[in-house]
Write an enzyme that holds these catalytic residues in place. Structure first.
Site, PDB file in Angstrom:
ATOM      1  N   LYS A  98       0.818  -1.239   0.000  1.00  0.00           N
ATOM      2  CA  LYS A  98       0.000   0.000   0.000  1.00  0.00           C
ATOM      3  C   LYS A  98       0.827   1.254   0.000  1.00  0.00           C
ATOM      4  O   LYS A  98       0.420   2.282  -0.520  1.00  0.00           O
ATOM      5  CB  LYS A  98      -0.978   0.020   1.176  1.00  0.00           C
ATOM      6  CG  LYS A  98      -0.319  -0.203   2.519  1.00  0.00           C
ATOM      7  CD  LYS A  98      -0.639  -1.551   2.973  1.00  0.00           C
ATOM      8  CE  LYS A  98       0.364  -2.245   3.790  1.00  0.00           C
ATOM      9  NZ  LYS A  98      -0.190  -3.357   4.527  1.00  0.00           N
ATOM     10  N   GLU A 122      -5.104  -5.789  -5.171  1.00  0.00           N
ATOM     11  CA  GLU A 122      -6.229  -6.040  -4.249  1.00  0.00           C
ATOM     12  C   GLU A 122      -5.758  -6.240  -2.805  1.00  0.00           C
ATOM     13  O   GLU A 122      -6.405  -5.791  -1.854  1.00  0.00           O
ATOM     14  CB  GLU A 122      -7.002  -7.280  -4.727  1.00  0.00           C
ATOM     15  CG  GLU A 122      -8.211  -7.632  -3.908  1.00  0.00           C
ATOM     16  CD  GLU A 122      -9.290  -6.561  -3.912  1.00  0.00           C
ATOM     17  OE1 GLU A 122      -9.941  -6.382  -4.938  1.00  0.00           O
ATOM     18  OE2 GLU A 122      -9.487  -5.908  -2.869  1.00  0.00           O
ATOM     19  N   LYS A 198      -3.948   3.236   2.917  1.00  0.00           N
ATOM     20  CA  LYS A 198      -5.086   2.457   2.401  1.00  0.00           C
ATOM     21  C   LYS A 198      -6.267   3.356   2.044  1.00  0.00           C
ATOM     22  O   LYS A 198      -6.920   3.150   1.015  1.00  0.00           O
ATOM     23  CB  LYS A 198      -5.491   1.394   3.422  1.00  0.00           C
ATOM     24  CG  LYS A 198      -4.437   0.293   3.571  1.00  0.00           C
ATOM     25  CD  LYS A 198      -4.710  -0.574   4.782  1.00  0.00           C
ATOM     26  CE  LYS A 198      -3.722  -1.723   4.901  1.00  0.00           C
ATOM     27  NZ  LYS A 198      -3.794  -2.412   6.192  1.00  0.00           N
TER      28      LYS A 198
HETATM   29  P1  NAP Z   1       7.846  -9.361   5.632  1.00  0.00           P
HETATM   30  O1  NAP Z   1       7.397 -10.561   6.380  1.00  0.00           O
HETATM   31  O2  NAP Z   1       8.725  -8.375   6.290  1.00  0.00           O
HETATM   32  O3  NAP Z   1       8.552  -9.878   4.292  1.00  0.00           O
HETATM   33  C1  NAP Z   1       9.255  -9.063   3.413  1.00  0.00           C
HETATM   34  C2  NAP Z   1      10.054  -9.929   2.433  1.00  0.00           C
HETATM   35  O4  NAP Z   1      10.643  -9.091   1.462  1.00  0.00           O
HETATM   36  C3  NAP Z   1      11.185 -10.706   3.096  1.00  0.00           C
HETATM   37  O5  NAP Z   1      11.262 -11.987   2.532  1.00  0.00           O
HETATM   38  C4  NAP Z   1      12.432  -9.890   2.749  1.00  0.00           C
HETATM   39  O6  NAP Z   1      13.591 -10.688   2.569  1.00  0.00           O
HETATM   40  C5  NAP Z   1      12.038  -9.304   1.412  1.00  0.00           C
HETATM   41  N1  NAP Z   1      12.668  -8.006   1.179  1.00  0.00           N
HETATM   42  C6  NAP Z   1      12.420  -6.841   1.824  1.00  0.00           C
HETATM   43  N2  NAP Z   1      13.179  -5.855   1.316  1.00  0.00           N
HETATM   44  C7  NAP Z   1      13.940  -6.411   0.361  1.00  0.00           C
HETATM   45  C8  NAP Z   1      14.934  -5.920  -0.523  1.00  0.00           C
HETATM   46  N3  NAP Z   1      15.320  -4.652  -0.519  1.00  0.00           N
HETATM   47  N4  NAP Z   1      15.492  -6.778  -1.404  1.00  0.00           N
HETATM   48  C9  NAP Z   1      15.130  -8.065  -1.437  1.00  0.00           C
HETATM   49  N5  NAP Z   1      14.166  -8.605  -0.626  1.00  0.00           N
HETATM   50  C10 NAP Z   1      13.611  -7.776   0.254  1.00  0.00           C
HETATM   51  O7  NAP Z   1       6.595  -8.545   5.085  1.00  0.00           O
HETATM   52  P2  NAP Z   1       5.090  -9.055   4.852  1.00  0.00           P
HETATM   53  O8  NAP Z   1       4.330  -8.959   6.117  1.00  0.00           O
HETATM   54  O9  NAP Z   1       5.093 -10.339   4.097  1.00  0.00           O
HETATM   55  O10 NAP Z   1       4.523  -7.865   3.925  1.00  0.00           O
HETATM   56  C11 NAP Z   1       4.869  -7.779   2.558  1.00  0.00           C
HETATM   57  C12 NAP Z   1       3.995  -6.743   1.885  1.00  0.00           C
HETATM   58  O11 NAP Z   1       2.636  -7.126   1.993  1.00  0.00           O
HETATM   59  C13 NAP Z   1       4.078  -5.340   2.505  1.00  0.00           C
HETATM   60  O12 NAP Z   1       3.900  -4.378   1.481  1.00  0.00           O
HETATM   61  C14 NAP Z   1       2.895  -5.313   3.450  1.00  0.00           C
HETATM   62  O13 NAP Z   1       2.441  -4.006   3.683  1.00  0.00           O
HETATM   63  C15 NAP Z   1       1.893  -6.085   2.621  1.00  0.00           C
HETATM   64  N6  NAP Z   1       0.797  -6.688   3.383  1.00  0.00           N
HETATM   65  C16 NAP Z   1       1.092  -7.415   4.485  1.00  0.00           C
HETATM   66  C17 NAP Z   1       0.058  -8.003   5.193  1.00  0.00           C
HETATM   67  C18 NAP Z   1       0.303  -8.793   6.435  1.00  0.00           C
HETATM   68  O14 NAP Z   1      -0.675  -9.140   7.106  1.00  0.00           O
HETATM   69  N7  NAP Z   1       1.520  -9.131   6.779  1.00  0.00           N
HETATM   70  C19 NAP Z   1      -1.256  -7.853   4.736  1.00  0.00           C
HETATM   71  C20 NAP Z   1      -1.512  -7.103   3.587  1.00  0.00           C
HETATM   72  C21 NAP Z   1      -0.456  -6.534   2.909  1.00  0.00           C
HETATM   73  P3  NAP Z   1      14.252 -11.507   3.800  1.00  0.00           P
HETATM   74  O15 NAP Z   1      13.251 -12.562   4.142  1.00  0.00           O
HETATM   75  O16 NAP Z   1      15.508 -12.080   3.251  1.00  0.00           O
HETATM   76  O17 NAP Z   1      14.465 -10.509   4.894  1.00  0.00           O
HETATM   77  N1  HSE Z   2       0.068  -4.192   8.839  1.00  0.00           N
HETATM   78  C1  HSE Z   2      -1.157  -4.266   8.148  1.00  0.00           C
HETATM   79  C2  HSE Z   2      -2.298  -4.311   9.138  1.00  0.00           C
HETATM   80  C3  HSE Z   2      -1.199  -5.493   7.262  1.00  0.00           C
HETATM   81  O1  HSE Z   2      -2.040  -4.523  10.330  1.00  0.00           O
HETATM   82  O2  HSE Z   2      -3.449  -4.125   8.745  1.00  0.00           O
HETATM   83  C4  HSE Z   2      -2.357  -5.503   6.320  1.00  0.00           C
HETATM   84  O3  HSE Z   2      -2.239  -4.538   5.334  1.00  0.00           O
END
Ligand code: NAP
Ligand code: HSE
Length: 425
Positions: A98, A122, A198
């Site tokens: 986002k 989405e 968002k």
């Molecule tokens: P996360 O667990 O921190 O995972 C991020 C991943 O990206 C890790 O595998 C990391 O590598 C990799 N990464 C980060 N920066 C990088 C870089 N510069 N070069 C290469 N790899 C890189 O994050 P997440 O919770 O999955 O969230 C990912 C996205 O989805 C974000 O935009 C978040 O806002 C969105 N989102 C998350 C949720 C949720 O509930 N978590 C819900 C909706 C949307 P390493 O593993 O090697 O550190």
């Molecule tokens: N950090 C975000 C939340 C993940 O807590 O809603 C979903 O976008």
């Protein structure tokens, strides 16, 4: 795929499960050809084929055998550069990010159009809730009047735990992090930036208006204390972090802040990591979309939906996409199991209850509670209200037949099934 963290791992798992479960030809093939991470030595919660994981973005972005990029890294940089490079290279992009969509969305959307490729996002708002598709497709005919939402799972989880159990802010935050709801830097959640990104994305789609970060009023939840919940409750309210976009005086007011919400409105019951978006359209009226707003699987659901949409287009239209296993056979109602409410007019004398209980007991039905309600002294009968524990429909129907014929039962006036709801917060 760029990123293999909370969301990326669940997406990788969904892709792999899909390729194992779907019979050949039933669904567009998805083949995970490259995964970008920062640290290849890190232990992953999903196994990906050897040679697929890399720290070199060019190995993915410049790979002609890759047609779709899934960006699940997060942050503005280098995500913006990578998504731009992918779009310029003619690759379709699905992202859950986002921040980049809020800050650089206009540029990315133009770039996708110039290169005639798809950019779907989405998962960036409301986790698994299909809100962007609803706004951009299903509500196309409506003038949107307002949006009011709980769109940050982490803060809603924290506020819920503080309100219900008196959990400390710090403990509730640690739990939200462990459950994978929080951003890598939870400041974004706690200070309202995540909700701001968002509501900005929603505003672009709902009101065709650009909503830059500094045009949106923002306040986070750090100043909410345990006693605020107590005092609010005394006044008939709870506290939620709201994100609102409202038409006013020919313009649009955008705001993110904690607010007192009356306990008797549905939004007060949206708890834990659940999110909700209340949309009001001039034709449809008020509409309510609620679901899991954060966490690996719900977010993967939205990412996979976008991914499969693109794959279906690339693969040729019309191919079935949903695959649930072989066709299901339909079950008879006799198989249903639930609790039952029975209202019986019974003779008001000793031993009656025992006879009724014995009919139910012989059918394997256990009684949960019995109330004797109105009595009619003239007729010598009384209303008995019986709640059972969970029982099979076939057993209940046979017991009901026997009850109707029991000499101490004047009438089995009503038999109503009790619906069970799973707790989803
Ligand atoms: P996360 O667990 O921190 O995972 C991020 C991943 O990206 C890790 O595998 C990391 O590598 C990799 N990464 C980060 N920066 C990088 C870089 N510069 N070069 C290469 N790899 C890189 O994050 P997440 O919770 O999955 O969230 C990912 C996205 O989805 C974000 O935009 C978040 O806002 C969105 N989102 C998350 C949720 C949720 O509930 N978590 C819900 C909706 C949307 P390493 O593993 O090697 O550190
Ligand atoms: N950090 C975000 C939340 C993940 O807590 O809603 C979903 O976008």
């Amino acid at each position: 795929m760029l990123g293999l963290g909370v969301v990326g791992s669940a997406v990788a798992q969904a892709i792999q499960r899909r390729s194992c479960d779907s019979p050949h030809g039933s669904s567009p093939p998805l083949d995970l050809r490259g995964v970008l991470v920062r640290d290849t030595s890190r232990q992953r919660s999903v196994e990906v084929p050897a040679g697929v994981i890399s720290t070199d973005p060019a190995s993915i972005l410049e790979n002609d055998r890759i047609s779709i990029i899934v960006e699940v890294m997060g942050g503005e940089t280098p995500a913006f550069e990578y998504i731009s490079a992918a779009l310029r290279a003619g690759k379709h992009v699905v992202t859950a990010n986002k921040e980049v969509l809020c800050k650089r969305g206009d540029e990315l959307i133009s770039l996708a159009a110039e290169n005639n490729v798809r950019l779907y996002y989405e998962a960036s708002v409301g986790g698994g809730i299909p809100i962007l598709g609803t706004l951009s497709d299903d509500l196309l005919a409506n003038k949107i009047l307002s949006l009011r939402a709980i769109i940050n799972g982490t803060t809603n989880y924290i506020l819920t735990r503080m309100a219900r159990e008196g959990t400390s802010f710090e403990d509730a935050l640690s739990e939200a992090q462990a459950l994978g709801y929080a951003e890598a830097d939870p400041t974004s959640d706690l200070d309202g930036f995540d909700a701001l990104y968002k509501i900005s994305i929603l505003t672009r789609l709902a009101f065709h208006s650009s909503a830059p970060v500094d045009a949106i009023y923002r306040e986070g939840i750090r100043n909410i204390h345990a006693k605020d919940f107590r005092y609010a409750q005394e006044l008939g309210y709870t506290i939620k972090l709201l994100a609102v976009a409202q038409r006013a005086d020919g313009g649009l007011l955008l705001r993110v802040h904690p607010a007192l919400v009356p306990l008797d409105v549905p939004m007060a019951g949206v708890n834990g990591a659940l999110n909700v978006v209340e949309v009001e359209g001039d034709l449809v009226g008020p509409l309510w979309l609620q679901g899991r707003g954060a966490g690996a699987e719900p977010t993967a659901s939205a990412v996979m939906g976008d991914l499969l949409r693109i794959a279906r287009e690339l693969h040729g239209s019309g191919a079935p996409v949903r695959y649930d296993g072989p066709g299901l056979h339909l079950l008879p109602m006799d198989e249903h199991e639930c609790m039952y409410y029975l209202r019986v007019t019974a003779v008001d004398r000793a031993g009656v209850l025992a006879k009724i209980a014995s009919v139910l007991g012989e059918a394997g039905i256990s009684i949960r509670s019995v109330l004797q309600m109105d009595t009619d002294d003239e007729r010598g009968v009384a209303d008995l209200v019986i709640m059972t524990h969970s029982a099979r429909e076939v057993n209940m129907q046979s017991a009901a037949d026997r009850l109707r014929n029991l000499d101490v039962v004047a009438a089995l006036d009503n038999l109503v099934r009790v619906e069970t709801y799973s707790d989803v917060d």
